[in-house]
Design a protein around this motif. Structure first.
Motif, PDB file in Angstrom:
ATOM      1  N   TYR A  79      97.048  16.173  42.667  1.00  0.00           N
ATOM      2  CA  TYR A  79      95.666  16.340  41.664  1.00  0.00           C
ATOM      3  C   TYR A  79      94.581  16.948  43.215  1.00  0.00           C
ATOM      4  CZ  TYR A  79      91.714  15.443  38.855  1.00  0.00           C
ATOM      5  OH  TYR A  79      90.717  15.756  38.598  1.00  0.00           O
ATOM      6  N   ASN A  80      93.146  17.368  43.008  1.00  0.00           N
ATOM      7  CA  ASN A  80      91.887  16.872  43.556  1.00  0.00           C
ATOM      8  C   ASN A  80      90.895  17.885  42.289  1.00  0.00           C
ATOM      9  OD1 ASN A  80      91.159  20.332  44.162  1.00  0.00           O
ATOM     10  ND2 ASN A  80      93.568  20.122  44.870  1.00  0.00           N
ATOM     11  N   SER A  81      89.693  17.140  42.115  1.00  0.00           N
ATOM     12  CA  SER A  81      88.905  17.580  41.855  1.00  0.00           C
ATOM     13  C   SER A  81      88.492  18.665  41.693  1.00  0.00           C
ATOM     14  CB  SER A  81      87.582  16.442  42.747  1.00  0.00           C
ATOM     15  OG  SER A  81      87.483  17.132  43.846  1.00  0.00           O
ATOM     16  N   SER A  82      88.345  19.911  42.611  1.00  0.00           N
ATOM     17  CA  SER A  82      87.919  20.980  42.362  1.00  0.00           C
ATOM     18  C   SER A  82      89.017  21.757  41.808  1.00  0.00           C
ATOM     19  CB  SER A  82      88.048  21.858  43.971  1.00  0.00           C
ATOM     20  OG  SER A  82      88.743  21.400  44.985  1.00  0.00           O
ATOM     21  N   GLN A  83      90.618  21.474  41.692  1.00  0.00           N
ATOM     22  CA  GLN A  83      91.655  22.753  40.934  1.00  0.00           C
ATOM     23  C   GLN A  83      92.588  21.696  40.344  1.00  0.00           C
ATOM     24  OE1 GLN A  83      93.703  23.183  45.345  1.00  0.00           O
ATOM     25  NE2 GLN A  83      93.432  25.280  45.017  1.00  0.00           N
ATOM     26  N   GLY A  84      92.234  20.799  40.055  1.00  0.00           N
ATOM     27  CA  GLY A  84      93.156  20.282  38.711  1.00  0.00           C
ATOM     28  C   GLY A  84      94.598  19.699  39.724  1.00  0.00           C
ATOM     29  N   PHE A  85      95.013  20.119  38.420  1.00  0.00           N
ATOM     30  CA  PHE A  85      97.059  19.493  38.625  1.00  0.00           C
ATOM     31  C   PHE A  85      97.592  20.892  38.579  1.00  0.00           C
ATOM     32  CE2 PHE A  85      95.427  16.185  35.799  1.00  0.00           C
ATOM     33  CZ  PHE A  85      97.035  15.083  36.242  1.00  0.00           C
ATOM     34  N   LYS A  86      96.437  21.748  39.827  1.00  0.00           N
ATOM     35  CA  LYS A  86      97.492  23.106  40.349  1.00  0.00           C
ATOM     36  C   LYS A  86      98.218  22.956  41.548  1.00  0.00           C
ATOM     37  CE  LYS A  86      96.159  27.903  41.183  1.00  0.00           C
ATOM     38  NZ  LYS A  86      94.908  29.349  42.283  1.00  0.00           N
ATOM     39  N   PRO A  87      97.807  21.936  42.186  1.00  0.00           N
ATOM     40  CA  PRO A  87      98.383  21.772  43.382  1.00  0.00           C
ATOM     41  C   PRO A  87      99.557  21.020  42.829  1.00  0.00           C
ATOM     42  CG  PRO A  87      96.701  20.207  43.874  1.00  0.00           C
ATOM     43  CD  PRO A  87      95.876  21.237  42.847  1.00  0.00           C
ATOM     44  N   PHE A  88      99.576  20.482  41.860  1.00  0.00           N
ATOM     45  CA  PHE A  88     100.595  19.663  41.284  1.00  0.00           C
ATOM     46  C   PHE A  88     101.993  20.914  40.944  1.00  0.00           C
ATOM     47  CE2 PHE A  88     103.543  17.893  37.583  1.00  0.00           C
ATOM     48  CZ  PHE A  88     104.311  17.121  38.089  1.00  0.00           C
ATOM     49  N   LEU A  89     101.746  21.764  40.642  1.00  0.00           N
ATOM     50  CA  LEU A  89     102.086  23.190  39.911  1.00  0.00           C
ATOM     51  C   LEU A  89     102.632  23.893  41.110  1.00  0.00           C
ATOM     52  CD1 LEU A  89      99.709  24.858  37.400  1.00  0.00           C
ATOM     53  CD2 LEU A  89     101.663  22.702  36.974  1.00  0.00           C
ATOM     54  N   GLU A  90     102.143  23.691  42.138  1.00  0.00           N
ATOM     55  CA  GLU A  90     102.944  24.427  43.623  1.00  0.00           C
ATOM     56  C   GLU A  90     103.447  23.233  44.101  1.00  0.00           C
ATOM     57  OE1 GLU A  90     102.956  26.599  46.663  1.00  0.00           O
ATOM     58  OE2 GLU A  90     101.743  26.928  44.702  1.00  0.00           O
ATOM     59  N   THR A  91     103.671  22.193  43.873  1.00  0.00           N
ATOM     60  CA  THR A  91     104.464  21.569  43.708  1.00  0.00           C
ATOM     61  C   THR A  91     105.999  21.823  43.538  1.00  0.00           C
ATOM     62  OG1 THR A  91     103.329  19.413  45.193  1.00  0.00           O
ATOM     63  CG2 THR A  91     105.092  18.606  43.914  1.00  0.00           C
ATOM     64  N   LEU A  92     106.146  21.851  42.328  1.00  0.00           N
ATOM     65  CA  LEU A  92     106.694  21.607  41.360  1.00  0.00           C
ATOM     66  C   LEU A  92     106.886  23.127  42.208  1.00  0.00           C
ATOM     67  CD1 LEU A  92     105.877  21.570  37.707  1.00  0.00           C
ATOM     68  CD2 LEU A  92     107.267  19.694  39.722  1.00  0.00           C
TER      69      LEU A  92
END
Length: 393
Positions: A79-92
């Motif tokens: 998670y980051n403030s600019s993208q929200g949980f989009k990085p977590f989707l990349e992790t998946l």
């Protein structure tokens, strides 16, 4: 007395259980990784020059180097403030093939077989799935289904051949799987330079793009595709096979003691072939996830280092289905967040590989972790038994 004993037994189960030991192993690995990050930091090196004059500057720099890097890793993976949980989707997305291939390695480990050939099984699965995806033009639904089926068959054949050779000739599976990795690697190199696989007009070894009907649907605005659902279903399937099915019992029996299993009526040769075929199919699913989900084209580097990372994931997951699943997520987070960590803090990306290796080291050595945290039951029993003996005298 009974209540105290039950509470003591419960405490012992918690502190000596594999779950807590795994968490503590990860913690120690992250701690050592933080120290390594600090050792490569320029600010730490600068403050070390006047350490004895102002030690607070040095320790503040060490703390900042470690925490800033791990915060950047978290921001790139969760998670980051600019993208929200989009990085977590990349992790998946990154974790999907790791989970599938890791399940294949874990399944073979449970049967007492060392499947080092996930790399080759991924390649063959990706080759067959990719060819069906770009060479055949079929209706939506049927096309993707056949891509998945042929990918699983490709991996199953490559793994099953190892099982067959071991069962019939007694050849060691480690040697066989390593050699099969090389065969698969050079085979895809050859195929990608043939007209049947190379994209028309291209000189580089790259296939045509898979048909839209042959790729996993993706979540809008992200790279996460339906292959992650496939990984979850495969985890459930492997857990059911090992815990609820007769063949799973045979797998575990052969893994514990092949001679005893044979005496009990288990066909060890058939079990060896079957477990390697299933392990290969699971690794083939990782190839499907790569070619029909992430890349959407076939290249000779489609497997990357997934097959070798899968061994690490299976070890970290203690060769259990759900342990492997969460280990795949952890390693997916490391890989997804490593780039952001390097960009944001300048930390060498190789540090992430070091941390991964340390995690496996500590997970593979539970006595070491227990000793570090004072959880050694033998020492505790010895310490508590001494006063009793003294009192008896």
């Amino acid at each position: 007395m009974t209540k105290q004993k039950s509470e003591s037994d419960l405490f012992r189960q918690i502190t000596q259980g594999p779950g807590l030991v795994s968490v503590l192993g990860v913690f120690v690995a992250l701690l050592i990784g933080g120290l390594l990050i600090a050792a490569t930091d320029s600010k730490v090196a600068e403050t070390a020059g006047y350490l004895f004059a102002r030690p607070s500057d040095f320790f503040s720099a060490v703390w900042a180097a470690g925490t800033d890097s791990y915060i950047a890793l978290f921001n790139g993976a969760i998670y980051n403030s600019s993208q929200g949980f989009k990085p977590f989707l990349e992790t998946l997305t990154v974790a999907t093939p790791l989970i599938c291939a890791g399940l294949g390695v874990a399944l073979s480990f449970r049967a007492g077989l060392f499947n080092i050939g996930a790399q080759g099984q991924i390649i063959i699965g990706a080759v067959m799935a990719g060819y069906v995806g770009f060479a055949w033009h079929l209706p939506v639904g049927l096309h993707l289904l056949l891509v998945v089926i042929f990918g699983l068959i490709g991996g199953a054949l490559w793994g099953g051949l190892v099982g067959l050779l071991k069962a019939k000739t007694g050849a060691h599976e480690v040697i066989l799987t390593i050699m099969f990795n090389y065969v698969a690697l050079y085979l895809i190199d050859y195929l990608m330079n043939t007209e049947a696989f190379r994209r028309p007009g291209e000189t580089n070894p790259i296939s045509p793009i898979l048909d839209a009907s042959a790729v996993f649907p993706s979540l809008p605005g992200s790279n996460l595709h339906l292959g992650f659902v496939m990984a979850i279903l495969l985890t459930l399937a492997v857990a059911w096979i090992l815990k609820r099915s007769t063949i799973g019992f045979e797998f575990r029996a052969v893994g514990h003691n092949p001679e005893a299993a044979k005496t009990a009526g288990v066909n060890v040769a058939r079990t060896t072939i079957l477990v390697m075929a299933l392990a290969g199919a699971l690794a083939g699913a990782a190839g499907v996830a790569q070619v029909a989900g992430t890349e959407k084209v076939l290249t000779n580097g489609i497997a990357g280092s997934l097959g070798f990372d899968a061994i690490t994931v299976a070890l970290l997951g203690r060769s259990t289905p759900w342990g492997t699943f969460f280990a795949g997520l952890l390693f997916g987070a490391f890989q997804a967040g490593a780039v952001n960590m390097q960009i944001a803090t300048g930390t060498p990306i190789d540090i992430v590989l070091v941390v991964q290796s340390l995690i496996v080291l500590f997970i593979a050595a539970p006595p070491l972790v227990k000793t570090i945290f004072g959880l050694n039951p033998k020492k505790k029993r010895a310490a508590t038994s001494e006063p009793v003996k003294a009192g008896a005298k």
